[in-house]
Design a protein around this motif. Structure first.
Motif: not given
Length: 295
Positions: A63, A227-228, A61, A190
């Motif tokens: 960010d 975002g992610e 992940r 995201n």
């Protein structure tokens, strides 16, 4: 005490992408399974079987609102990986003559075509309620008009066309999901990148950076913030001849993450070029050259 504080400071300021990469490589090397002696498809240039040590189901992940995930252990060529991403997503091309780099040369025929793969699939138009659109235009349409849809995705692993692809897609699907932070007006973009297979040394950060760039571009043209990026790798592997190179690479001292710049004047996805991206203050370790590639 001061030595411990210095180590903590280095960890605090190190690129988070380096942290993810180092831990992933250590886990593959220490806990992965080997394909040595098994029936495998890839071969080295000398004709011998290319074995790997691998982990199943790696999930990383990033960010993107906090940093751009370029490795500092060695340099990732941001303009080249952006060029390849735009070749697929913007030009929707399957011909290497439209690329500036030579990463696809092994899989092209005498005309430069890689068959019905990658960009070809992005350019195929499909019938929707709103009319005929290809997958890229559908994503942009939904992000602008139906941002909370749970159906904003692409898929280029088309079984009907696999026999006409010179290489089956590795990174084959993107799923976009929009959220909103309390008290903020801009929506947050995201995405999940699904990858069936990845050569960690040769391609991991290349893919991470190019899809991070894609998210920045789509967020900008759809008036969102990034975002992610979640990267799912079904078969994350290190080739046998790459293991010494990877061990040396992850022994290096990580440096601070660079700053990503995207030309703020571009509001149309189809107007972006590789010259509209830049990494500022990008300090890295030495490049690893002449990486053997299994085909």
């Amino acid at each position: 005490m001061s030595a411990l504080l210095e180590i903590d400071n280095r960890r605090t300021h190190m690129s988070y992408a380096d942290h993810i990469f180092i831990n992933m490589c250590k886990d593959i090397i220490e806990n992965g399974t080997s394909t040595e002696g098994e029936k495998v498809r890839p071969k080295w240039e000398d004709g011998t079987s290319a074995y790997t040590i691998k982990q199943f189901g790696v999930v990383n992940r990033y960010d993107l609102s906090k940093e751009f995930p370029a490795l500092t252990l060695r340099r990732t060529a941001i303009k080249s990986c952006t060029d390849e991403m735009l070749w697929i997503w913007q030009q929707k091309s399957n011909n290497i003559n439209d690329l500036h780099s030579h990463v696809w040369d092994e899989w092209a025929d005498e005309t430069g075509s890689i068959g019905k793969a990658y960009g070809y699939q992005m350019g195929v138009k499909h019938q929707y309620k709103e009319g005929m659109m290809d997958q890229v235009d559908r994503v942009i349409y939904d992000l602008k008009n139906n941002p909370y849809s749970r159906r904003i995705m692409t898929n280029i692993y088309v079984h009907a066309d696999l026999h006409e692809m010179h290489l089956y897609p590795c990174a084959y699907s993107m799923t976009f999901n929009v959220t909103k932070k309390p008290g903020q007006d801009k929506l947050v973009l995201n995405a999940i990148l699904n990858q069936r297979s990845q050569d960690i040394l040769a391609a991991n950060n290349w893919n991470v950076c190019q899809y991070a760039v894609l998210m920045h571009m789509l967020a900008q043209v759809c008036d969102m913030q990034v975002g992610e990026l979640v990267h799912v790798i079904a078969d994350a592997h290190i080739y046998d001849r790459h293991i010494p190179l990877v061990k040396e690479l992850i022994s290096r001292e990580p440096l601070p993450a660079p700053t990503f710049w995207l030309n703020p004047e571009v509001k149309d996805f189809y107007r972006f070029t590789r010259d509209d991206v830049r990494l500022d203050n990008y300090q890295t370790g030495p490049q690893i050259t002449n990486i053997p590639i299994a085909v």
